[in-house]
Design a protein around this motif. Sequence first.
Motif, PDB file in Angstrom:
ATOM      1  N   UNK A 195       0.814  -1.219   0.000  1.00 12.24           N
ATOM      2  CA  UNK A 195       0.000   0.000   0.000  1.00 12.24           C
ATOM      3  C   UNK A 195       0.849   1.272   0.000  1.00 12.24           C
ATOM      4  N   UNK A 196       2.137   1.139  -0.428  1.00 12.07           N
ATOM      5  CA  UNK A 196       2.997   2.311  -0.537  1.00 12.07           C
ATOM      6  C   UNK A 196       3.657   2.297  -1.913  1.00 12.07           C
ATOM      7  N   UNK A 197       4.551   3.225  -2.161  1.00  9.46           N
ATOM      8  CA  UNK A 197       5.389   3.178  -3.360  1.00  9.46           C
ATOM      9  C   UNK A 197       6.843   3.199  -2.910  1.00  9.46           C
ATOM     10  N   UNK A 198       7.704   2.542  -3.694  1.00  7.61           N
ATOM     11  CA  UNK A 198       9.133   2.519  -3.386  1.00  7.61           C
ATOM     12  C   UNK A 198       9.910   2.821  -4.667  1.00  7.61           C
ATOM     13  N   UNK A 199      11.113   3.391  -4.523  1.00 10.07           N
ATOM     14  CA  UNK A 199      11.935   3.664  -5.698  1.00 10.07           C
ATOM     15  C   UNK A 199      12.728   2.422  -6.104  1.00 10.07           C
ATOM     16  N   UNK A 200      12.611   2.014  -7.365  1.00  5.03           N
ATOM     17  CA  UNK A 200      13.406   0.874  -7.832  1.00  5.03           C
ATOM     18  C   UNK A 200      14.232   1.294  -9.043  1.00  5.03           C
ATOM     19  N   UNK A 201      15.356   0.644  -9.224  1.00  3.57           N
ATOM     20  CA  UNK A 201      16.214   0.923 -10.368  1.00  3.57           C
ATOM     21  C   UNK A 201      15.449   0.718 -11.676  1.00  3.57           C
ATOM     22  N   UNK A 202      15.737   1.566 -12.658  1.00  5.27           N
ATOM     23  CA  UNK A 202      15.092   1.410 -13.962  1.00  5.27           C
ATOM     24  C   UNK A 202      15.636   0.204 -14.713  1.00  5.27           C
ATOM     25  N   UNK A 203      16.677  -0.437 -14.172  1.00  6.82           N
ATOM     26  CA  UNK A 203      17.211  -1.672 -14.752  1.00  6.82           C
ATOM     27  C   UNK A 203      16.648  -2.905 -14.056  1.00  6.82           C
ATOM     28  N   UNK A 204      15.499  -2.750 -13.401  1.00  2.00           N
ATOM     29  CA  UNK A 204      14.968  -3.831 -12.560  1.00  2.00           C
ATOM     30  C   UNK A 204      14.827  -5.147 -13.306  1.00  2.00           C
ATOM     31  N   UNK A 205      14.236  -5.114 -14.508  1.00  7.75           N
ATOM     32  CA  UNK A 205      14.026  -6.373 -15.226  1.00  7.75           C
ATOM     33  C   UNK A 205      15.347  -7.005 -15.624  1.00  7.75           C
ATOM     34  N   UNK A 206      16.305  -6.192 -16.074  1.00  5.38           N
ATOM     35  CA  UNK A 206      17.616  -6.729 -16.427  1.00  5.38           C
ATOM     36  C   UNK A 206      18.313  -7.352 -15.226  1.00  5.38           C
ATOM     37  N   UNK A 207      18.131  -6.740 -14.057  1.00  7.23           N
ATOM     38  CA  UNK A 207      18.727  -7.247 -12.829  1.00  7.23           C
ATOM     39  C   UNK A 207      18.164  -8.630 -12.493  1.00  7.23           C
ATOM     40  N   UNK A 208      16.835  -8.765 -12.505  1.00  6.53           N
ATOM     41  CA  UNK A 208      16.255 -10.045 -12.095  1.00  6.53           C
ATOM     42  C   UNK A 208      16.497 -11.123 -13.143  1.00  6.53           C
ATOM     43  N   UNK A 209      16.590 -10.748 -14.418  1.00  6.80           N
ATOM     44  CA  UNK A 209      16.942 -11.736 -15.436  1.00  6.80           C
ATOM     45  C   UNK A 209      18.349 -12.262 -15.174  1.00  6.80           C
ATOM     46  N   UNK A 210      19.270 -11.349 -14.828  1.00  5.73           N
ATOM     47  CA  UNK A 210      20.653 -11.748 -14.568  1.00  5.73           C
ATOM     48  C   UNK A 210      20.759 -12.701 -13.390  1.00  5.73           C
ATOM     49  N   UNK A 211      19.928 -12.498 -12.360  1.00  4.41           N
ATOM     50  CA  UNK A 211      20.025 -13.322 -11.160  1.00  4.41           C
ATOM     51  C   UNK A 211      19.088 -14.524 -11.148  1.00  4.41           C
ATOM     52  N   UNK A 212      17.933 -14.418 -11.820  1.00  3.98           N
ATOM     53  CA  UNK A 212      16.935 -15.489 -11.735  1.00  3.98           C
ATOM     54  C   UNK A 212      16.630 -16.161 -13.065  1.00  3.98           C
TER      55      UNK A 212
END
Length: 227
Positions: A173-190
């Motif tokens: 129920x809030x907002x948080x700042x995430x890197x604009x490379x979020x998808x690239x980051x999770x692809x690299x790790x997962x």
Amino acid sequence: MTLKEFWNRVYSKPRRLRRMRRHGLEAMKAFTKAMKDGGIPWTPVYGTLLGAIREKGFIKHDDDLDMGVWNDSLPGGLEHLHKTLSDAGFVLKHGFLVDGGKFAREETWTWHGLHVDIFFFDTIEGDTCRGYMFYPWKGCRNCGESIREHGGLRVVEFDLPLAHDREEVPFEDITVPITKSAEGFVVARYGTTWRIPDPTFVYPRPGVVGNRERNDKLAVRVPASEL
């Protein structure tokens, strides 16, 4: 299965999950506010980032918070970061330092007993950053055994997308700042199947990212008083 592994499965892990359900969002709100007030750029990473972009909240089987900061974007350095979090009610528990923290570091803080892990990234070029994770040495069943037998944990380094530019996204129920490379980051790790929940995932999974074993380095556990 050892007695410690049995105890972790039937007691410790369920207790951590209950603590996460009770205090997770509260900790996220407090961390977000503290870092904003302190003017410190940050982004969720690893499981917390995966939850942010896939679940718009926490992953059901996650039992801690993973937060990332950039070493070259720490106004006031570590002293300011530590004061910012301490003033907000977070308690520094311990850290792992490589070469006294000059090469790499990781810190574990707590919020009402809930672990909040801070990972420190080095900018390599553009939006590419270098990260580090620490694991028991091969042949050791857990971190404690690795520390007893080798004096610390083995070091794995990797490069991955982690842009300093961030965007606000919904999280519970809030907002948080995430890197604009979020998808690239999770692809690299997962991997490319990151959209499919996998409660059996264990780091490091071979082939997901270019992990480099740094057998010349050792991550040493350091108490809060020495950080």
